[in-house]
Design a protein around this motif. Structure first.
Motif, PDB file in Angstrom:
ATOM      1  N   GLN A   1       0.834  -1.213   0.000  1.00 16.66           N
ATOM      2  CA  GLN A   1       0.000   0.000   0.000  1.00 16.66           C
ATOM      3  C   GLN A   1       0.864   1.257   0.000  1.00 16.66           C
ATOM      4  O   GLN A   1       0.588   2.210  -0.737  1.00 16.66           O
ATOM      5  CB  GLN A   1      -0.918   0.021   1.224  1.00 16.66           C
ATOM      6  CG  GLN A   1      -2.041  -0.987   1.162  1.00 16.66           C
ATOM      7  CD  GLN A   1      -2.877  -0.932   2.429  1.00 16.66           C
ATOM      8  OE1 GLN A   1      -3.198   0.135   2.927  1.00 16.66           O
ATOM      9  NE2 GLN A   1      -3.222  -2.102   2.953  1.00 16.66           N
ATOM     10  N   LEU A   2       1.902   1.269   0.812  1.00 14.50           N
ATOM     11  CA  LEU A   2       2.781   2.424   0.904  1.00 14.50           C
ATOM     12  C   LEU A   2       3.537   2.641  -0.410  1.00 14.50           C
ATOM     13  O   LEU A   2       3.545   3.742  -0.957  1.00 14.50           O
ATOM     14  CB  LEU A   2       3.762   2.245   2.064  1.00 14.50           C
ATOM     15  CG  LEU A   2       4.741   3.390   2.288  1.00 14.50           C
ATOM     16  CD1 LEU A   2       4.001   4.645   2.755  1.00 14.50           C
ATOM     17  CD2 LEU A   2       5.798   2.981   3.290  1.00 14.50           C
ATOM     18  N   GLU A   3       4.168   1.610  -0.922  1.00 14.41           N
ATOM     19  CA  GLU A   3       4.994   1.759  -2.124  1.00 14.41           C
ATOM     20  C   GLU A   3       4.168   1.974  -3.387  1.00 14.41           C
ATOM     21  O   GLU A   3       4.645   2.571  -4.335  1.00 14.41           O
ATOM     22  CB  GLU A   3       5.932   0.560  -2.272  1.00 14.41           C
ATOM     23  CG  GLU A   3       7.016   0.572  -1.214  1.00 14.41           C
ATOM     24  CD  GLU A   3       8.163  -0.346  -1.523  1.00 14.41           C
ATOM     25  OE1 GLU A   3       8.257  -0.875  -2.657  1.00 14.41           O
ATOM     26  OE2 GLU A   3       8.993  -0.542  -0.613  1.00 14.41           O
ATOM     27  N   ASN A   4       2.923   1.490  -3.403  1.00 11.96           N
ATOM     28  CA  ASN A   4       2.060   1.695  -4.568  1.00 11.96           C
ATOM     29  C   ASN A   4       1.339   3.041  -4.506  1.00 11.96           C
ATOM     30  O   ASN A   4       0.545   3.352  -5.383  1.00 11.96           O
ATOM     31  CB  ASN A   4       1.030   0.569  -4.698  1.00 11.96           C
ATOM     32  CG  ASN A   4       1.641  -0.735  -5.167  1.00 11.96           C
ATOM     33  OD1 ASN A   4       2.834  -0.847  -5.353  1.00 11.96           O
ATOM     34  ND2 ASN A   4       0.811  -1.737  -5.352  1.00 11.96           N
ATOM     35  N   GLY A   5       1.594   3.830  -3.472  1.00  9.67           N
ATOM     36  CA  GLY A   5       0.996   5.147  -3.358  1.00  9.67           C
ATOM     37  C   GLY A   5      -0.426   5.138  -2.835  1.00  9.67           C
ATOM     38  O   GLY A   5      -1.105   6.163  -2.852  1.00  9.67           O
ATOM     39  N   GLU A   6      -0.894   3.997  -2.344  1.00 12.20           N
ATOM     40  CA  GLU A   6      -2.249   3.897  -1.792  1.00 12.20           C
ATOM     41  C   GLU A   6      -2.306   4.433  -0.363  1.00 12.20           C
ATOM     42  O   GLU A   6      -3.384   4.700   0.155  1.00 12.20           O
ATOM     43  CB  GLU A   6      -2.720   2.443  -1.823  1.00 12.20           C
ATOM     44  CG  GLU A   6      -2.791   1.876  -3.223  1.00 12.20           C
ATOM     45  CD  GLU A   6      -2.874   0.353  -3.238  1.00 12.20           C
ATOM     46  OE1 GLU A   6      -3.115  -0.260  -2.186  1.00 12.20           O
ATOM     47  OE2 GLU A   6      -2.681  -0.224  -4.322  1.00 12.20           O
ATOM     48  N   ALA A   7      -1.149   4.570   0.261  1.00  8.88           N
ATOM     49  CA  ALA A   7      -1.059   5.125   1.616  1.00  8.88           C
ATOM     50  C   ALA A   7      -0.051   6.266   1.578  1.00  8.88           C
ATOM     51  O   ALA A   7       0.987   6.162   0.926  1.00  8.88           O
ATOM     52  CB  ALA A   7      -0.607   4.049   2.601  1.00  8.88           C
ATOM     53  N   GLU A   8      -0.377   7.338   2.259  1.00  9.02           N
ATOM     54  CA  GLU A   8       0.478   8.526   2.247  1.00  9.02           C
ATOM     55  C   GLU A   8       1.519   8.532   3.360  1.00  9.02           C
ATOM     56  O   GLU A   8       2.493   9.263   3.293  1.00  9.02           O
ATOM     57  CB  GLU A   8      -0.385   9.787   2.359  1.00  9.02           C
ATOM     58  CG  GLU A   8      -1.270   9.994   1.147  1.00  9.02           C
ATOM     59  CD  GLU A   8      -0.483  10.167  -0.145  1.00  9.02           C
ATOM     60  OE1 GLU A   8       0.526  10.879  -0.143  1.00  9.02           O
ATOM     61  OE2 GLU A   8      -0.889   9.559  -1.150  1.00  9.02           O
ATOM     62  N   ASP A   9       1.286   7.731   4.387  1.00 10.06           N
ATOM     63  CA  ASP A   9       2.191   7.759   5.526  1.00 10.06           C
ATOM     64  C   ASP A   9       2.302   6.365   6.137  1.00 10.06           C
ATOM     65  O   ASP A   9       1.735   5.408   5.625  1.00 10.06           O
ATOM     66  CB  ASP A   9       1.739   8.779   6.566  1.00 10.06           C
ATOM     67  CG  ASP A   9       0.326   8.500   7.083  1.00 10.06           C
ATOM     68  OD1 ASP A   9      -0.098   7.336   7.100  1.00 10.06           O
ATOM     69  OD2 ASP A   9      -0.346   9.467   7.483  1.00 10.06           O
ATOM     70  N   GLY A  10       3.004   6.300   7.242  1.00 12.91           N
ATOM     71  CA  GLY A  10       3.255   5.017   7.886  1.00 12.91           C
ATOM     72  C   GLY A  10       2.127   4.478   8.741  1.00 12.91           C
ATOM     73  O   GLY A  10       2.285   3.445   9.389  1.00 12.91           O
ATOM     74  N   SER A  11       0.989   5.152   8.742  1.00 12.36           N
ATOM     75  CA  SER A  11      -0.117   4.683   9.590  1.00 12.36           C
ATOM     76  C   SER A  11      -0.599   3.287   9.201  1.00 12.36           C
ATOM     77  O   SER A  11      -1.179   2.591  10.024  1.00 12.36           O
ATOM     78  CB  SER A  11      -1.283   5.682   9.574  1.00 12.36           C
ATOM     79  OG  SER A  11      -1.824   5.790   8.272  1.00 12.36           O
ATOM     80  N   VAL A  12      -0.327   2.857   7.971  1.00 14.61           N
ATOM     81  CA  VAL A  12      -0.736   1.512   7.552  1.00 14.61           C
ATOM     82  C   VAL A  12       0.033   0.430   8.307  1.00 14.61           C
ATOM     83  O   VAL A  12      -0.398  -0.723   8.333  1.00 14.61           O
ATOM     84  CB  VAL A  12      -0.576   1.293   6.024  1.00 14.61           C
ATOM     85  CG1 VAL A  12      -1.539   2.142   5.247  1.00 14.61           C
ATOM     86  CG2 VAL A  12       0.856   1.524   5.578  1.00 14.61           C
ATOM     87  N   PHE A  13       1.139   0.814   8.922  1.00 13.97           N
ATOM     88  CA  PHE A  13       1.951  -0.140   9.692  1.00 13.97           C
ATOM     89  C   PHE A  13       1.583  -0.159  11.177  1.00 13.97           C
ATOM     90  O   PHE A  13       2.200  -0.887  11.954  1.00 13.97           O
ATOM     91  CB  PHE A  13       3.439   0.201   9.574  1.00 13.97           C
ATOM     92  CG  PHE A  13       4.030  -0.075   8.228  1.00 13.97           C
ATOM     93  CD1 PHE A  13       4.398  -1.359   7.859  1.00 13.97           C
ATOM     94  CD2 PHE A  13       4.228   0.949   7.324  1.00 13.97           C
ATOM     95  CE1 PHE A  13       4.959  -1.615   6.624  1.00 13.97           C
ATOM     96  CE2 PHE A  13       4.790   0.714   6.082  1.00 13.97           C
ATOM     97  CZ  PHE A  13       5.151  -0.579   5.727  1.00 13.97           C
ATOM     98  N   GLU A  14       0.604   0.641  11.574  1.00  6.84           N
ATOM     99  CA  GLU A  14       0.244   0.737  12.990  1.00  6.84           C
ATOM    100  C   GLU A  14      -0.116  -0.645  13.542  1.00  6.84           C
ATOM    101  O   GLU A  14      -0.936  -1.361  12.977  1.00  6.84           O
ATOM    102  CB  GLU A  14      -0.927   1.694  13.184  1.00  6.84           C
ATOM    103  CG  GLU A  14      -1.169   2.014  14.635  1.00  6.84           C
ATOM    104  CD  GLU A  14      -2.215   3.105  14.800  1.00  6.84           C
ATOM    105  OE1 GLU A  14      -3.051   2.960  15.697  1.00  6.84           O
ATOM    106  OE2 GLU A  14      -2.182   4.080  14.029  1.00  6.84           O
ATOM    107  N   GLY A  15       0.532  -1.010  14.633  1.00  2.00           N
ATOM    108  CA  GLY A  15       0.290  -2.306  15.257  1.00  2.00           C
ATOM    109  C   GLY A  15       0.995  -3.458  14.557  1.00  2.00           C
ATOM    110  O   GLY A  15       0.892  -4.610  14.979  1.00  2.00           O
ATOM    111  N   ILE A  16       1.738  -3.144  13.490  1.00  2.00           N
ATOM    112  CA  ILE A  16       2.426  -4.183  12.718  1.00  2.00           C
ATOM    113  C   ILE A  16       3.933  -4.114  12.909  1.00  2.00           C
ATOM    114  O   ILE A  16       4.597  -5.139  12.999  1.00  2.00           O
ATOM    115  CB  ILE A  16       2.070  -4.052  11.211  1.00  2.00           C
ATOM    116  CG1 ILE A  16       0.576  -4.299  11.000  1.00  2.00           C
ATOM    117  CG2 ILE A  16       2.902  -4.993  10.362  1.00  2.00           C
ATOM    118  CD1 ILE A  16       0.092  -4.000   9.584  1.00  2.00           C
ATOM    119  N   ALA A  17       4.478  -2.881  12.953  1.00  2.00           N
ATOM    120  CA  ALA A  17       5.929  -2.705  13.024  1.00  2.00           C
ATOM    121  C   ALA A  17       6.285  -1.589  14.010  1.00  2.00           C
ATOM    122  O   ALA A  17       5.477  -0.702  14.265  1.00  2.00           O
ATOM    123  CB  ALA A  17       6.483  -2.374  11.641  1.00  2.00           C
TER     124      ALA A  17
END
Length: 187
Positions: A73-89
């Motif tokens: 999601q991050l690298e494909n531009g679907e996410a603008e920030d690191g919030s997609v990693f919350e609780g993961i990393a």
């Protein structure tokens, strides 16, 4: 005379009192010998150690897949920030991946597609986890703004390693080494 409601309250209060009497009645403080201590079998002795290890390994394997979902999601531009990693990393891993993705975007590069992930294997050593997998990025390419594929240095192997730690909230990725040195999985 007790009403129906009074009887229910009396019954509700009597149950804990009876339980307390039974529990304290089983032990005495008469100054005699200590009660016999019956050892509790360990998880390994009851066979629950295998189930616990299998559960940890399954959680780590799912964490690996969640991490890569967030990374895509991050690298494909679907996410603008690191919030997609919350609780993961952990923050250091998130910062590293966000920095990498942003540096690509700054020069007009973006990824498309997603990797094929196979042979996910996890091992657990107390509160530390090691997750290895084959991550084939053939269908996850980096493109210019004009839509041209950017040739990338491809490692000799698709083997990938993530390290994790167990915290109060569960497992979390603690490191994404740039090298998969020492990985046992064969891709």
């Amino acid at each position: 005379m007790m009403t129906g409601m009074s009887k229910m309250r009396a019954s509700a209060m009597a149950v804990p009192a009876v339980v307390a009497m039974l529990v304290t009645g089983c032990s005495s403080d008469d100054g005699g010998e200590d009660p016999i201590n019956v050892p509790t079998p360990s998880a390994e002795e009851t066979g629950n150690g295998d189930a616990s290890a299998a559960r940890d390994e399954a959680e780590l394997e799912a964490l690996f897949l969640s991490y890569y979902d967030a990374l895509v999601q991050l690298e494909n531009g679907e996410a603008e920030d690191g919030s997609v990693f919350e609780g993961i990393a952990v923050e250091t891993v998130i910062d590293e991946q966000v920095g990498r993705a942003l540096s690509f975007r700054e020069v007009g590069l973006i990824s498309r597609g997603e990797p094929e992930i196979t042979q996910v294997q996890a091992t657990v050593d107390e509160d530390r986890g090691r997750i290895e997998a084959c991550v084939n990025a053939d269908n996850w390419q980096v493109y210019t703004e004009e839509g041209e594929v950017v040739p990338m240095d491809v490692p000799e192997s698709d083997a990938t390693l993530l390290l994790a730690e167990r915290g109060a909230e569960g497992w979390i990725i603690s490191e994404h080494p740039s090298s998969a040195e020492g990985v046992a999985v064969t891709c």
